[in-house]
Design an enzyme around this catalytic site. Structure first.
Site, PDB file in Angstrom:
ATOM      1  N   GLY A  88     -49.369   8.911 -10.012  1.00 57.48           N
ATOM      2  CA  GLY A  88     -49.773   8.636 -11.389  1.00 57.48           C
ATOM      3  C   GLY A  88     -50.814   7.531 -11.405  1.00 57.48           C
TER       4      GLY A  88
ATOM      5  N   GLY B 250     -36.618 -10.386 -24.744  1.00 52.41           N
ATOM      6  CA  GLY B 250     -37.996 -10.259 -24.250  1.00 52.41           C
ATOM      7  C   GLY B 250     -38.303  -8.848 -23.798  1.00 52.41           C
ATOM      8  N   GLY B 251     -37.237  -8.080 -23.489  1.00 51.91           N
ATOM      9  CA  GLY B 251     -37.403  -6.655 -23.188  1.00 51.91           C
ATOM     10  C   GLY B 251     -38.293  -6.377 -21.989  1.00 51.91           C
TER      11      GLY B 251
ATOM     12  CG  ASP C  35     -42.807   1.142 -25.444  1.00 55.90           C
ATOM     13  OD1 ASP C  35     -43.778   0.703 -26.089  1.00 55.90           O
ATOM     14  OD2 ASP C  35     -42.634   0.913 -24.232  1.00 55.90           O
TER      15      ASP C  35
ATOM     16  CD  GLU D 188     -32.200  -6.785 -24.863  1.00 54.22           C
ATOM     17  OE1 GLU D 188     -33.052  -6.372 -25.667  1.00 54.22           O
ATOM     18  OE2 GLU D 188     -31.914  -6.172 -23.805  1.00 54.22           O
TER      19      GLU D 188
ATOM     20  CB  ILE E 295     -47.795   1.668 -14.611  1.00 53.36           C
ATOM     21  CG1 ILE E 295     -47.273   1.244 -15.993  1.00 53.36           C
ATOM     22  CG2 ILE E 295     -46.864   1.152 -13.499  1.00 53.36           C
ATOM     23  CD1 ILE E 295     -45.831   1.615 -16.275  1.00 53.36           C
TER      24      ILE E 295
ATOM     25  CB  ALA F 185     -46.468  -5.751 -25.559  1.00 45.39           C
TER      26      ALA F 185
ATOM     27  N   GLY G  89     -52.386   6.236 -13.872  1.00 46.26           N
ATOM     28  CA  GLY G  89     -52.573   5.704 -15.224  1.00 46.26           C
ATOM     29  C   GLY G  89     -52.627   4.182 -15.172  1.00 46.26           C
TER      30      GLY G  89
ATOM     31  CG  HIS H  17     -75.791 -19.346 -23.986  1.00 45.37           C
ATOM     32  ND1 HIS H  17     -75.988 -18.129 -23.371  1.00 45.37           N
ATOM     33  CD2 HIS H  17     -76.506 -20.254 -23.277  1.00 45.37           C
ATOM     34  CE1 HIS H  17     -76.807 -18.298 -22.350  1.00 45.37           C
ATOM     35  NE2 HIS H  17     -77.130 -19.576 -22.261  1.00 45.37           N
TER      36      HIS H  17
HETATM   37  P1  NAD Z   1     -49.827   6.583 -18.306  1.00 52.46           P
HETATM   38  O1  NAD Z   1     -49.610   7.650 -19.287  1.00 52.46           O
HETATM   39  O2  NAD Z   1     -50.829   5.525 -18.568  1.00 52.46           O
HETATM   40  O3  NAD Z   1     -50.271   7.248 -16.891  1.00 52.46           O
HETATM   41  C1  NAD Z   1     -49.499   8.214 -16.234  1.00 52.46           C
HETATM   42  C2  NAD Z   1     -50.438   8.999 -15.334  1.00 52.46           C
HETATM   43  O4  NAD Z   1     -49.682   9.843 -14.506  1.00 52.46           O
HETATM   44  C3  NAD Z   1     -51.416   9.889 -16.105  1.00 52.46           C
HETATM   45  O5  NAD Z   1     -52.715   9.632 -15.659  1.00 52.46           O
HETATM   46  C4  NAD Z   1     -50.945  11.303 -15.752  1.00 52.46           C
HETATM   47  O6  NAD Z   1     -51.987  12.239 -15.696  1.00 52.46           O
HETATM   48  C5  NAD Z   1     -50.324  11.091 -14.388  1.00 52.46           C
HETATM   49  N1  NAD Z   1     -49.302  12.053 -14.009  1.00 52.46           N
HETATM   50  C6  NAD Z   1     -48.320  12.573 -14.791  1.00 52.46           C
HETATM   51  N2  NAD Z   1     -47.532  13.377 -14.054  1.00 52.46           N
HETATM   52  C7  NAD Z   1     -48.004  13.353 -12.785  1.00 52.46           C
HETATM   53  C8  NAD Z   1     -47.606  13.962 -11.553  1.00 52.46           C
HETATM   54  N3  NAD Z   1     -46.518  14.741 -11.482  1.00 52.46           N
HETATM   55  N4  NAD Z   1     -48.345  13.728 -10.438  1.00 52.46           N
HETATM   56  C9  NAD Z   1     -49.437  12.891 -10.500  1.00 52.46           C
HETATM   57  N5  NAD Z   1     -49.841  12.303 -11.638  1.00 52.46           N
HETATM   58  C10 NAD Z   1     -49.130  12.510 -12.770  1.00 52.46           C
HETATM   59  O7  NAD Z   1     -48.383   5.987 -17.999  1.00 52.46           O
HETATM   60  P2  NAD Z   1     -47.971   4.714 -17.151  1.00 52.46           P
HETATM   61  O8  NAD Z   1     -49.081   4.249 -16.304  1.00 52.46           O
HETATM   62  O9  NAD Z   1     -46.685   5.097 -16.498  1.00 52.46           O
HETATM   63  O10 NAD Z   1     -47.700   3.630 -18.264  1.00 52.46           O
HETATM   64  C11 NAD Z   1     -46.668   3.830 -19.257  1.00 52.46           C
HETATM   65  C12 NAD Z   1     -47.021   3.145 -20.551  1.00 52.46           C
HETATM   66  O11 NAD Z   1     -47.030   1.735 -20.385  1.00 52.46           O
HETATM   67  C13 NAD Z   1     -48.378   3.568 -21.053  1.00 52.46           C
HETATM   68  O12 NAD Z   1     -48.310   3.842 -22.427  1.00 52.46           O
HETATM   69  C14 NAD Z   1     -49.235   2.369 -20.787  1.00 52.46           C
HETATM   70  O13 NAD Z   1     -50.286   2.232 -21.717  1.00 52.46           O
HETATM   71  C15 NAD Z   1     -48.234   1.217 -20.885  1.00 52.46           C
HETATM   72  N6  NAD Z   1     -48.712   0.109 -20.059  1.00 52.46           N
HETATM   73  C16 NAD Z   1     -49.722  -0.674 -20.533  1.00 52.46           C
HETATM   74  C17 NAD Z   1     -50.222  -1.667 -19.754  1.00 52.46           C
HETATM   75  C18 NAD Z   1     -51.353  -2.521 -20.277  1.00 52.46           C
HETATM   76  O14 NAD Z   1     -51.571  -2.526 -21.474  1.00 52.46           O
HETATM   77  N7  NAD Z   1     -52.104  -3.218 -19.433  1.00 52.46           N
HETATM   78  C19 NAD Z   1     -49.749  -1.900 -18.474  1.00 52.46           C
HETATM   79  C20 NAD Z   1     -48.736  -1.064 -18.016  1.00 52.46           C
HETATM   80  C21 NAD Z   1     -48.217  -0.068 -18.826  1.00 52.46           C
END
Ligand code: NAD
Length: 462
Positions: free
Chosen positions: A185, A37-38, A321, A32, A189, A329, A187, A451
């Site tokens: 983004g 824990g990464g 990953d 590591e 995160i 995870a 997504g 319940h």
């Molecule tokens: P993600 O793939 O979930 O989301 C990235 C988002 O960015 C997408 O919706 C995409 O359309 C958008 N995007 C891409 N390029 C763009 C741009 N140039 N301009 C605007 N939007 C753009 O990725 P993430 O949120 O970075 O997460 C990374 C990984 O980590 C994922 O696999 C996620 O599942 C994982 N993660 C999981 C959790 C959890 O389980 N609660 C929490 C955090 C991260």
């Protein structure tokens, strides 16, 4: 000395694999370069959830009047919030160390790489791989690559060396809250950080290239979150791409700001101004140090593995990953278990049930899901607001929530469950169990749920 297993990377996949191999009496070498824990424990799941919990406490306190509680002059101390995050991480990392505390496990701190002189192994007979780290070399019979992933930085002009730009690691480490933030983004995160900053009172703009935030999730569920967040004045720009970033000159007394130049899918130009810009547009597999494995197969930058996490090279496995499958995870830890099971030739060999991987987005309300979405297959769709659960009504004033269950029209098996409403992350595992075991509606109905709990919604929805 030749080790049974050499693991590169001590994140969730790496330490889970090490623990399983030790349990089977095998000697393990674990490399590591940062902290055990990464990403998950140090700069991912755990710090995010810890900060989010503090934010939720504060947010709930300032909105406590809806439960008949008057909390006046509520405030927070971000330094203390950060200190608690550090304490939580330390405690969990110590737990991992304790788990691996065995004479069968050697942990090497440093950046490991495969040696260029490693002879390309031909068959399963007398295989060895040679790993070098800190000037030493180590021989292993099996190699497990768990090197994880890193935040992806898109090639947007003005992003590099811009002090306004954060990735999730910098955002987690920041000692102070920004006065405003733009999140590129929408997504997982992006939406979790949007929740954190919004709940702590920071103005938030989310910029998402796709027509919707959280594009991979059930869109009915996502629409509920979006409506709530927009009402709460989180600005969400979808169908919007960032073209470039221009830093503004910092004022003498304060932080610098940044202008984010965006264009919508309709060609409209939009400018967003924010003190910080969080880039959360996905992550990429870490494959440095593996160059000596010249024949190792990759697909779009991630290591290709079979159902048992084996690569195309003999005795070389990958988990987490770095395989680019599902970057979660809990997937990483299951992949690690499967990989070690295959190395140990455990019978029956187990595969990962990718159709039954739960996922949670820690927004407020939370989103939790498992299995297929409606666009994948024509299913019976059962839906019910979470308010059919007495406990939900008691504890979620003003919220409606939603639970959707997708049922195979022919077999009546549970194929997918999608929910929004607190605390659905805590009982999505019951839905995963149903999907994993292929429970039919009739079988699932025989399960007794306590319940009053919000989990009862899983039965009510049928
Ligand atoms: P993600 O793939 O979930 O989301 C990235 C988002 O960015 C997408 O919706 C995409 O359309 C958008 N995007 C891409 N390029 C763009 C741009 N140039 N301009 C605007 N939007 C753009 O990725 P993430 O949120 O970075 O997460 C990374 C990984 O980590 C994922 O696999 C996620 O599942 C994982 N993660 C999981 C959790 C959890 O389980 N609660 C929490 C955090 C991260």
């Amino acid at each position: 000395m030749k080790y049974f297993l050499g693991i590169i990377g001590g994140g969730v996949a790496g330490y889970t694999a090490a623990a399983k191999a030790i349990e089977a009496g095998k000697n393990v070498l674990l490399f590591e370069q940062n902290t055990l824990g990464g990403t998950c424990l140090n700069v991912g799941c755990i710090p995010t959830k810890t900060l989010l919990y503090s934010a939720k406490q504060y947010y709930n306190a300032i909105h406590a009047d809806k439960y008949g509680v008057n909390a006046e002059q509520v405030s927070f101390d971000y330094t203390k919030i950060q200190q608690r995050k550090t304490k939580v991480i330390r405690k969990l990392v110590a737990g991992v160390k304790a788990k691996l505390n065995s004479e069968l496990c050697t942990i090497v701190s440093g950046s490991a790489s495969l040696t260029p002189c490693t002879p390309s192994p031909k068959g399963e007979g007398d295989i060895k791989y040679v790993i070098s780290c800190n000037g030493e070399t180590y021989e292993v019979e099996n190699l497990l690559i768990c090197t994880g992933s890193t935040n992806f930085v898109p090639p947007i002009p003005g992003i590099q060396d811009n002090p306004c730009v954060w990735d999730s690691t910098l955002a987690l480490e920041a000692k102070e809250l920004p006065s405003s933030i733009a999140i590129v983004g929408g997504g997982v995160i992006g939406m979790e950080f949007a929740t954190l900053y919004h709940e702590l009172g920071v103005p938030v703009t989310v910029i998402e290239a796709m027509p919707t935030i959280l594009p991979n999730l059930d869109q009915e569920v996502v629409a509920i979150l979006r409506e709530k967040y927009e009402k709460a004045s989180i600005r969400i720009l979808t169908n919007t791409k960032v073209k470039s970033l221009t830093p503004l000159t910092p004022s003498p007394e304060g932080e610098g700001e940044c202008v984010i130049h965006c264009a919508t899918a309709d060609g409209e130009n939009i400018e967003v101004q924010a003190a910080k810009v969080l880039i959360s547009v996905g992550r990429r597999a870490n494959i440095q140090g593996l160059e000596a494995l010249t024949e190792l197969e990759y697909n779009r930058g991630a290591i290709v593995v079979d159902d048992f996490m084996k690569t195309n090279l003999p005795n070389v496995y990958a988990a987490g990953d770095v395989t680019g499958k599902i970057m979660l995870a809990h997937v990483a830890s299951r992949q690690a278990e499967v990989a070690v099971g295959r190395m140990l030739k455990q019978i029956p060999l187990q595969r990962i049930a990718y159709n039954a991987i739960p996922s949670v987005v820690y927004t407020n309300p939370e989103i939790a899901s498992v299995g297929i979405t409606e666009d994948v297959m024509d299913c019976e769709v059962h839906r019910l607001p979470m308010t059919y659960s007495g406990r939900f009504v008691a504890e979620n004033e003003g919220e409606t929530g939603l639970c959707k269950m997708l049922i195979d029209k022919k077999s009546k098996a549970v194929m997918g469950v999608h929910m929004i409403g607190n605390p659905c992350s805590e009982f999505v595992a019951a839905a995963s169990f149903a999907v994993r075991m292929g429970y039919t509606v009739a079988e699932f109905q025989q399960v007794v749920f306590p319940h009053p709990t919000v989990s009862e919604i899983l039965k009510e929805v049928l």
